[in-house]
Scaffold this active site. Structure first.
Site, PDB file in Angstrom:
ATOM      1  N   LEU A 112      11.500 -20.360  -2.830  1.00 18.20           N
ATOM      2  CA  LEU A 112      10.363 -19.537  -2.381  1.00 18.20           C
ATOM      3  C   LEU A 112       9.133 -19.782  -3.260  1.00 18.20           C
ATOM      4  O   LEU A 112       9.251 -19.879  -4.486  1.00 18.20           O
ATOM      5  CB  LEU A 112      10.759 -18.058  -2.498  1.00 18.20           C
ATOM      6  N   ASP A 123       0.831  -1.212   0.000  1.00 13.62           N
ATOM      7  CA  ASP A 123       0.000   0.000   0.000  1.00 13.62           C
ATOM      8  C   ASP A 123       0.863   1.258   0.000  1.00 13.62           C
ATOM      9  O   ASP A 123       1.957   1.271   0.571  1.00 13.62           O
ATOM     10  CB  ASP A 123      -0.928  -0.013   1.236  1.00 13.62           C
ATOM     11  N   HIS A 137       2.745   2.971  -9.027  1.00 15.70           N
ATOM     12  CA  HIS A 137       2.656   1.511  -9.188  1.00 15.70           C
ATOM     13  C   HIS A 137       3.923   0.960  -9.858  1.00 15.70           C
ATOM     14  O   HIS A 137       4.391  -0.127  -9.509  1.00 15.70           O
ATOM     15  CB  HIS A 137       1.413   1.133  -9.992  1.00 15.70           C
ATOM     16  N   ARG A 178     -11.623   1.549  -9.254  1.00 20.40           N
ATOM     17  CA  ARG A 178     -10.732   2.691  -9.553  1.00 20.40           C
ATOM     18  C   ARG A 178     -10.950   3.155 -10.994  1.00 20.40           C
ATOM     19  O   ARG A 178     -11.525   2.425 -11.799  1.00 20.40           O
ATOM     20  CB  ARG A 178      -9.280   2.265  -9.329  1.00 20.40           C
ATOM     21  N   GLY A 222       0.020   5.220  -4.529  1.00 20.19           N
ATOM     22  CA  GLY A 222      -0.641   6.439  -4.982  1.00 20.19           C
ATOM     23  C   GLY A 222      -0.135   7.652  -4.210  1.00 20.19           C
ATOM     24  O   GLY A 222       0.204   8.685  -4.807  1.00 20.19           O
ATOM     25  N   ARG A 279      -0.472   8.372 -10.469  1.00 17.43           N
ATOM     26  CA  ARG A 279      -0.595   7.184  -9.615  1.00 17.43           C
ATOM     27  C   ARG A 279       0.095   5.992 -10.275  1.00 17.43           C
ATOM     28  O   ARG A 279       0.694   5.151  -9.606  1.00 17.43           O
ATOM     29  CB  ARG A 279      -2.071   6.873  -9.355  1.00 17.43           C
TER      30      ARG A 279
HETATM   31  C1  FPP Z   1      -1.992  -0.048  -3.460  1.00 13.28           C
HETATM   32  O1  FPP Z   1      -1.514   1.260  -3.388  1.00 13.28           O
HETATM   33  C2  FPP Z   1      -1.315  -0.786  -4.529  1.00 13.28           C
HETATM   34  C3  FPP Z   1      -1.953  -1.383  -5.573  1.00 13.28           C
HETATM   35  C4  FPP Z   1      -3.420  -1.360  -5.722  1.00 13.28           C
HETATM   36  C5  FPP Z   1      -1.209  -2.057  -6.649  1.00 13.28           C
HETATM   37  C6  FPP Z   1      -0.014  -2.860  -6.215  1.00 13.28           C
HETATM   38  C7  FPP Z   1       0.571  -3.543  -7.391  1.00 13.28           C
HETATM   39  C8  FPP Z   1       1.875  -3.534  -7.710  1.00 13.28           C
HETATM   40  C9  FPP Z   1       2.886  -2.844  -6.906  1.00 13.28           C
HETATM   41  C10 FPP Z   1       2.332  -4.299  -8.926  1.00 13.28           C
HETATM   42  C11 FPP Z   1       3.202  -5.447  -8.498  1.00 13.28           C
HETATM   43  C12 FPP Z   1       3.368  -6.383  -9.596  1.00 13.28           C
HETATM   44  C13 FPP Z   1       3.919  -7.610  -9.478  1.00 13.28           C
HETATM   45  C14 FPP Z   1       3.936  -8.513 -10.633  1.00 13.28           C
HETATM   46  C15 FPP Z   1       4.521  -8.073  -8.199  1.00 13.28           C
HETATM   47  P1  FPP Z   1      -2.549   2.476  -3.495  1.00 13.28           P
HETATM   48  O2  FPP Z   1      -2.633   2.872  -4.928  1.00 13.28           O
HETATM   49  O3  FPP Z   1      -3.831   2.095  -2.865  1.00 13.28           O
HETATM   50  O4  FPP Z   1      -1.820   3.580  -2.660  1.00 13.28           O
HETATM   51  P2  FPP Z   1      -2.515   4.767  -1.846  1.00 13.28           P
HETATM   52  O5  FPP Z   1      -3.155   4.139  -0.633  1.00 13.28           O
HETATM   53  O6  FPP Z   1      -1.366   5.629  -1.476  1.00 13.28           O
HETATM   54  O7  FPP Z   1      -3.485   5.433  -2.769  1.00 13.28           O
END
Ligand code: FPP
Length: 253
Positions: free
Chosen positions: A139, A28, A45, A79, A31, A41
């Site tokens: 793993l 988390d 990611h 989203r 964003g 955003r």
């Molecule tokens: C939450 O942060 C994150 C996500 C919804 C996406 C996470 C996905 C990745 C990091 C891609 C990883 C890919 C692989 C293949 C391992 P948020 O956008 O909710 O953050 P915020 O709370 O600050 O808005």
């Protein structure tokens, strides 16, 4: 793929430190990380993907058995479309680009979630990476895509109901052990440690059944800034916890 020598990382932990068998991470803060920098955003990611790679490498070298990463929840479809499409592409690209590294590092990949609702090309790569890494012994990387804890429990209940209707299971046979066998990954141990970067004190539909007795470590650091030192700190914190599973404290019984 391994960027930090395994010995350097393990040396950051006390010799008697217990490595959790299964670590789950709610990735988390992507964003917020991006917004703080005036970026999109999606840039957050992209940076989060790099963190995921670092953490996979670190867990592999520490001897963690299973790492579950929450990449896309069933709620994330709400989203804006460009963000959803960007995430689908990002996950697909990351898996395509990392497949050989996963094979080389003996990582077994599994995906959890309702994959039939994902874009076809993403479904194909999830299946391909699972098949190509199925025999690996290191793993296990469990990637949660279109995953919801409640959805997983509903899917299990529906499958059990079908078996009952077919006369293959009697209602009296249904206990926790049988139920767990109908979850998405019945062969994996339950998470011991759940790490939530980004500071939010909630579980957000993450592996609801499986985390019944997991230790939760919430950290203020945003996921793109999460380093192997944060992982080490979370494992140290885990080692301060007394896991009682409903029993009395040691010495009180
Ligand atoms: C939450 O942060 C994150 C996500 C919804 C996406 C996470 C996905 C990745 C990091 C891609 C990883 C890919 C692989 C293949 C391992 P948020 O956008 O909710 O953050 P915020 O709370 O600050 O808005």
């Amino acid at each position: 793929m391994l960027s930090e020598p395994a010995t350097d990382l393990i040396n950051k932990l006390p010799a008697d430190c217990e490595i959790p068998r299964h670590i789950g991470i709610v990735m988390d803060g992507n964003g917020r990380w991006a917004e703080q920098r005036g970026l999109s955003r999606f840039d957050g990611h992209l940076e989060g993907r790099k963190t995921a790679q670092r953490v996979v490498e670190a867990c592999a070298s520490l001897g963690v058995e299973v790492l579950s990463l929450y990449a896309f929840s069933v709620q994330n479809w709400q989203r804006p479309t460009p963000e959803v499409e960007g995430l689908m592409d990002l996950i697909e690209t990351a898996l395509r680009e990392e497949l050989q590294a996963l094979v080389a590092n003996d990582v077994r990949f599994v995906a959890s979630g309702r994959r039939q609702e994902l874009p076809r090309s993403l479904q194909r790569i999830l299946n391909e990476v699972e098949q190509e890494t199925a025999g690996n012994q290191g793993l296990t990387l469990n990637l949660l895509v279109n995953y919801g804890g409640r959805t997983e429990i509903v899917d299990a209940a529906r499958n059990i109901a079908e078996q009952v209707a077919a006369g293959d299971i009697f209602p009296a046979d249904i206990d926790e052990r049988l139920f767990a066998n109908y979850l998405y990954t019945p062969d994996l141990p339950d998470p011991d440690l759940v790490i939530r970067p980004g500071g939010e004190m909630r579980v957000s539909n993450f592996l609801l059944w499986e985390i019944a007795y997991a230790e939760l470590v919430v950290m203020p650091v945003l996921w793109p800034d999460f380093t192997t030192d944060h992982l080490i700190d979370a494992i140290k914190e885990y080692n301060t916890r007394e896991r009682r599973f409903g029993r009395l404290p040691a010495g009180d019984d």
